[in-house]
Enzyme design. Structure first.
Site, mmCIF file in Angstrom:
data_model
loop_
_atom_site.group_PDB
_atom_site.id
_atom_site.type_symbol
_atom_site.label_atom_id
_atom_site.label_comp_id
_atom_site.label_asym_id
_atom_site.label_seq_id
_atom_site.Cartn_x
_atom_site.Cartn_y
_atom_site.Cartn_z
ATOM 1 N N ASP A 166 184.576 57.402 131.200
ATOM 2 C CA ASP A 166 184.391 58.372 130.127
ATOM 3 C C ASP A 166 183.151 59.212 130.410
ATOM 4 O O ASP A 166 182.058 58.684 130.590
ATOM 5 C CB ASP A 166 184.242 57.651 128.783
ATOM 6 C CG ASP A 166 184.290 58.618 127.612
ATOM 7 O OD1 ASP A 166 183.287 59.335 127.397
ATOM 8 O OD2 ASP A 166 185.314 58.665 126.918
ATOM 9 N N HIS A 186 178.805 73.347 130.663
ATOM 10 C CA HIS A 186 178.974 74.512 129.788
ATOM 11 C C HIS A 186 179.870 74.222 128.589
ATOM 12 O O HIS A 186 179.869 74.970 127.613
ATOM 13 C CB HIS A 186 179.555 75.683 130.579
ATOM 14 C CG HIS A 186 180.959 75.441 131.039
ATOM 15 N ND1 HIS A 186 181.260 74.595 132.081
ATOM 16 C CD2 HIS A 186 182.153 75.920 130.593
ATOM 17 C CE1 HIS A 186 182.571 74.566 132.258
ATOM 18 N NE2 HIS A 186 183.140 75.362 131.368
#
Length: 212
Positions: A166, A186
């Site tokens: 994860d 981003h």
């Protein structure tokens, strides 16, 4: 005539042939740039660039009405959509990986880890260029399935593996001395980016390198 004016084909007497750019968009290209022509909902965020700059925050909620986590969860639940998105990302990440492989000296390193590396285009390109490197591609398991297919197709099964991990919760697999974060930070808030970077720091040995 339109394709000629766009530079995708060249006139050869009464015939036409692919230009250098057109060849890259053909099925013969090693990088399937044609995938970039498909409509991608994420591109719609660019319409809110002014708000992003003013508020210094992502535009997921404003554009799509969902969080980044919700968007990716929906994508991973759709096998066909996931493979289409993987092709799109590889059209970007494979050329990027080739440039990184060409311009960075990987001789001091032994193993690269592409965190949330999708179907692996970026790191596979590096591994092909530098045969001494081992590689780990991390992502959620549905994406790892596609990454393993790409690893096998590139002949890297003996050196590369896709390991489910994860991105935000971590931890990341151990063993890499270079971590790649390509087209990742981003998407997330400063708080989440801090967690991602801390996960990277925890996985790297002393003197390890993080490429963003």
């Amino acid at each position: 005539t339109l394709l000629v004016s766009l530079g995708f084909v060249e006139r050869d007497g009464d015939r036409f042939r692919n230009s250098e750019i057109g060849e890259l968009c053909s099925s013969r290209s090693t990088v399937k740039l044609g995938a970039t022509s498909r409509i991608n909902p994420f591109y719609a965020m660019s319409a809110h660039l002014t708000d992003a700059l003013r508020e210094y925050s992502p535009r997921w909620q404003q554009t799509l009405g969902i969080t980044p986590a919700d968007a990716f969860a929906a994508l991973y639940a759709d096998p066909a959509g996931l493979r289409e998105f993987a092709d799109l990302m590889n059209a970007i990440s494979v050329p990027q990986g080739r440039l990184i492989a060409e311009r960075l000296d990987f001789a001091p390193y032994s193993c690269i880890m592409d965190v949330a590396g999708g179907s692996g285009g970026q790191s596979i390109a590096i591994g092909v260029r530098h045969p001494h490197l081992r590689g780990i591609i991390t992502h959620l398991e549905p994406v790892c399935v596609v990454a393993r297919e790409n690893i096998a197709a590139s002949g890297l099964n003996d050196r590369f593996a896709a390991v489910a991990a994860d991105l935000i919760a971590g931890p990341y697999p151990a063993g890499a001395d270079v971590i790649l974060l390509g087209h990742i930070l981003h998407d997330w808030s400063d708080e989440v980016c801090d967690r991602i970077l801390r996960n990277c720091a925890a996985a790297l040995p002393a003197g390890g390198t993080l490429l963003i």
